[in-house]
Every structure is written in C-alpha cells, then in structure tokens.
Design a protein around this motif. Structure first.
Motif, PDB file in Angstrom:
ATOM      1  N   PRO A  24     -73.119  36.643 -10.860  1.00 37.63           N
ATOM      2  CA  PRO A  24     -72.246  37.822 -10.823  1.00 37.63           C
ATOM      3  C   PRO A  24     -70.781  37.418 -10.655  1.00 37.63           C
ATOM      4  O   PRO A  24     -70.468  36.473  -9.914  1.00 37.63           O
ATOM      5  N   PRO A  25     -69.884  38.126 -11.328  1.00 34.18           N
ATOM      6  CA  PRO A  25     -68.465  37.775 -11.227  1.00 34.18           C
ATOM      7  C   PRO A  25     -67.764  38.362 -10.013  1.00 34.18           C
ATOM      8  O   PRO A  25     -66.570  38.154  -9.842  1.00 34.18           O
ATOM      9  N   ASP A  26     -68.520  39.102  -9.156  1.00 32.51           N
ATOM     10  CA  ASP A  26     -67.869  39.803  -8.049  1.00 32.51           C
ATOM     11  C   ASP A  26     -68.348  39.342  -6.680  1.00 32.51           C
ATOM     12  O   ASP A  26     -68.318  40.109  -5.724  1.00 32.51           O
ATOM     13  N   THR A  27     -68.815  38.096  -6.566  1.00 29.55           N
ATOM     14  CA  THR A  27     -69.196  37.617  -5.246  1.00 29.55           C
ATOM     15  C   THR A  27     -67.963  37.564  -4.346  1.00 29.55           C
ATOM     16  O   THR A  27     -66.828  37.428  -4.804  1.00 29.55           O
ATOM     17  N   ARG A  28     -68.205  37.673  -3.048  1.00 27.47           N
ATOM     18  CA  ARG A  28     -67.087  37.635  -2.094  1.00 27.47           C
ATOM     19  C   ARG A  28     -66.222  36.386  -2.304  1.00 27.47           C
ATOM     20  O   ARG A  28     -64.988  36.468  -2.367  1.00 27.47           O
ATOM     21  N   GLN A  29     -66.879  35.249  -2.422  1.00 28.97           N
ATOM     22  CA  GLN A  29     -66.132  33.995  -2.574  1.00 28.97           C
ATOM     23  C   GLN A  29     -65.325  33.995  -3.861  1.00 28.97           C
ATOM     24  O   GLN A  29     -64.153  33.582  -3.876  1.00 28.97           O
ATOM     25  N   ALA A  30     -65.930  34.455  -4.966  1.00 25.91           N
ATOM     26  CA  ALA A  30     -65.225  34.469  -6.235  1.00 25.91           C
ATOM     27  C   ALA A  30     -64.019  35.401  -6.185  1.00 25.91           C
ATOM     28  O   ALA A  30     -62.919  35.038  -6.627  1.00 25.91           O
ATOM     29  N   VAL A  31     -64.205  36.601  -5.647  1.00 23.55           N
ATOM     30  CA  VAL A  31     -63.110  37.569  -5.611  1.00 23.55           C
ATOM     31  C   VAL A  31     -61.979  37.081  -4.718  1.00 23.55           C
ATOM     32  O   VAL A  31     -60.797  37.245  -5.043  1.00 23.55           O
ATOM     33  N   GLU A  32     -62.324  36.455  -3.609  1.00 22.32           N
ATOM     34  CA  GLU A  32     -61.278  35.882  -2.756  1.00 22.32           C
ATOM     35  C   GLU A  32     -60.487  34.819  -3.514  1.00 22.32           C
ATOM     36  O   GLU A  32     -59.264  34.711  -3.365  1.00 22.32           O
ATOM     37  N   GLY A  33     -61.176  34.039  -4.360  1.00 23.81           N
ATOM     38  CA  GLY A  33     -60.498  33.036  -5.163  1.00 23.81           C
ATOM     39  C   GLY A  33     -59.574  33.660  -6.189  1.00 23.81           C
ATOM     40  O   GLY A  33     -58.424  33.229  -6.355  1.00 23.81           O
ATOM     41  N   TYR A  34     -60.050  34.703  -6.891  1.00 26.45           N
ATOM     42  CA  TYR A  34     -59.179  35.383  -7.865  1.00 26.45           C
ATOM     43  C   TYR A  34     -57.943  35.938  -7.162  1.00 26.45           C
ATOM     44  O   TYR A  34     -56.820  35.838  -7.670  1.00 26.45           O
ATOM     45  N   ALA A  35     -58.181  36.556  -6.014  1.00 24.38           N
ATOM     46  CA  ALA A  35     -57.067  37.163  -5.278  1.00 24.38           C
ATOM     47  C   ALA A  35     -56.033  36.113  -4.892  1.00 24.38           C
ATOM     48  O   ALA A  35     -54.822  36.318  -5.065  1.00 24.38           O
ATOM     49  N   ARG A  36     -56.505  34.992  -4.379  1.00 25.26           N
ATOM     50  CA  ARG A  36     -55.594  33.939  -3.947  1.00 25.26           C
ATOM     51  C   ARG A  36     -54.744  33.426  -5.104  1.00 25.26           C
ATOM     52  O   ARG A  36     -53.544  33.160  -4.957  1.00 25.26           O
ATOM     53  N   GLU A  37     -55.368  33.309  -6.281  1.00 26.48           N
ATOM     54  CA  GLU A  37     -54.641  32.835  -7.457  1.00 26.48           C
ATOM     55  C   GLU A  37     -53.486  33.763  -7.838  1.00 26.48           C
ATOM     56  O   GLU A  37     -52.515  33.332  -8.472  1.00 26.48           O
TER      57      GLU A  37
END
Length: 246
Positions: A161-174
C-alpha cells in the motif's frame, strides 16, 4: 479498482453514512489550528465529510476537490460553488494559498508510492508556511479487525500500500512537512459481514482479486462458507496524521 462514478449513488449508504462522516470530520477538525481560515479537502468524494468541515467552524472557508464527475456532482449539491474537478496530482491552485489541506481516504487509492508522493507534494505546495496537512494512513490495514473474514482474506496475493504511516511520513519529509499530531476515529457502519465482503469483492474492492477471475471466485467461495453471513464484524478504526509545513 472501484469505478467511483458508478459508486457515487450508493457510496455514502455503503460506508456508514452520516455517523462515519461525523466521526471523520471531528477528527480532522481536532488536528487543524484554530487560526485556520481556508481548508482544501482533496478527494472530497460526495462531500459528506467536507460539508461537516465547512459547517463546524465559523469563519472556515472550505473548498472540495475530486476527479470523479458523479461524486463531484453530489458534493456540489452539498457545497454549491465550492467544489472543483481536478486531479490530486496536479492541483489547480497557486502556491501557499491554504491554511490547511485534508485528504481523507485518498492516498491508498492513487495506485503507487510515486503517485502518493506526488499528491502529498501538491498538498504541501498549496499550503502556506505554518499550514497543516491532515491525511489518513494505513487505510487498508484498518479494515483488518482480526475477524474470521480477515483470516480468509489474509491468504490473498499481497500488495504494497502507498499509504503506510512510514511511507507517508517519508513523503511529507521530502516536501518540507513535519509531524504535527495524530487522531483516530471509528468507521461507523463499515464492519463487514461475509456477504458484504463477497459483494465488495465482486465490485472490485480488493485490487489483488480482480472480479471475474478464478482466484476471486475461490475467495468468494471461502467467504460464503463462513457462519453468520449477515452479521457485521467490528468497525474499522482509522488513523489520521497531521503535518505542518515548515
């Protein structure tokens, strides 16, 4: 993948209606700064949550965005003149014009981590400095409530899934967004029964079980063998994450 133009007419009724919308809106509002005066709701769907966001706080101007025409028509009936048809990957707004942006039940639908990263980037772009972005994370995982239905579905082909907590935190940080809070709310009326899970499967709910395939038919048969076909299992509990633009 569901066809959301076909889903529009029954979308709210199948997903908990007003009780679920009330819970979602309250959770989003709890993460917004009191000073926020403009909010963009990305992926607003039928506007059932968006309308509550607009009504709940005096002085908050809410705009809804969605891509599916049939969903947007319903949203327009709830928020006349305040909805826009647009792709969440290319929002038709200038940089830094909103105090807050929300995307509830959206990132899991966009198809890939790159697409989710792009959506988060667009949400960050239209935020003013100090503005807050609120989004659901781990949407698919929330539906796993440990029931016998989940035990059957656990054997289906895996997906990332593209919306895991870890993934979304990474997108946000970028995109210059830092964590700013978390909330959880109940998806009232979304507890699945075996019969409903089969109907969801037939409609394309499970992306790794395309309707009409032998594998989908196999899982439908396994679900049909469960007891208490019409008894809903527990409702899912969804997670919201808030991020502030630095």
């Amino acid at each position: 993948m569901l066809d959301y133009d076909q889903e529009a007419e029954r979308y709210d009724a199948l997903r908990g209606g007003e009780p679920r919308a009330e819970a979602a809106a309250a959770a989003v509002l709890g993460l917004l700064p009191a000073r926020a005066r403009t909010l963009l709701d990305v992926g607003c769907g039928t506007g059932i949550v968006t309308r509550r966001l607009a009504a709940a706080r005096a002085g908050l101007r809410v705009t809804g965005v969605d891509l599916a025409p049939a969903m947007l028509r319903r949203a327009a009936g709830r928020l006349p003149g305040r909805v826009v048809r647009a792709d969440s990957r290319q929002l038709p707004f200038a940089d830094g014009v909103f105090d807050a942006v929300s995307s509830v039940w959206l990132l899991h639908l966009v198809g890939s981590p790159d697409a989710a990263r792009t959506v988060v980037g667009e949400c960050a772009r239209v935020l003013r400095p100090g503005g807050v972005y609120v989004t659901t994370v781990d949407k698919g995982a929330a539906h796993n409530v440990g029931s016998d239905i989940d035990a059957v579905l656990a054997a289906r082909p895996p997906s990332v899934p593209p919306d895991t907590r870890q993934a979304v935190e990474g997108y946000a940080r970028e995109h210059g967004l830092v964590p700013a809070g978390e909330a959880r709310f109940t998806g009232h009326g979304q507890g699945r029964s075996p019969r409903r899970a089969i109907a969801d499967l037939r409609r394309g709910w499970f992306m790794t079980l395309p309707p009409g395939t032998p594998l989908a038919d196999l899982f439908a048969a396994r679900l049909a063998a469960l007891p208490e076909q019409d008894r809903p299992r527990p409702d899912p509990v969804f997670t919201l994450r808030a991020f502030r633009r630095t």
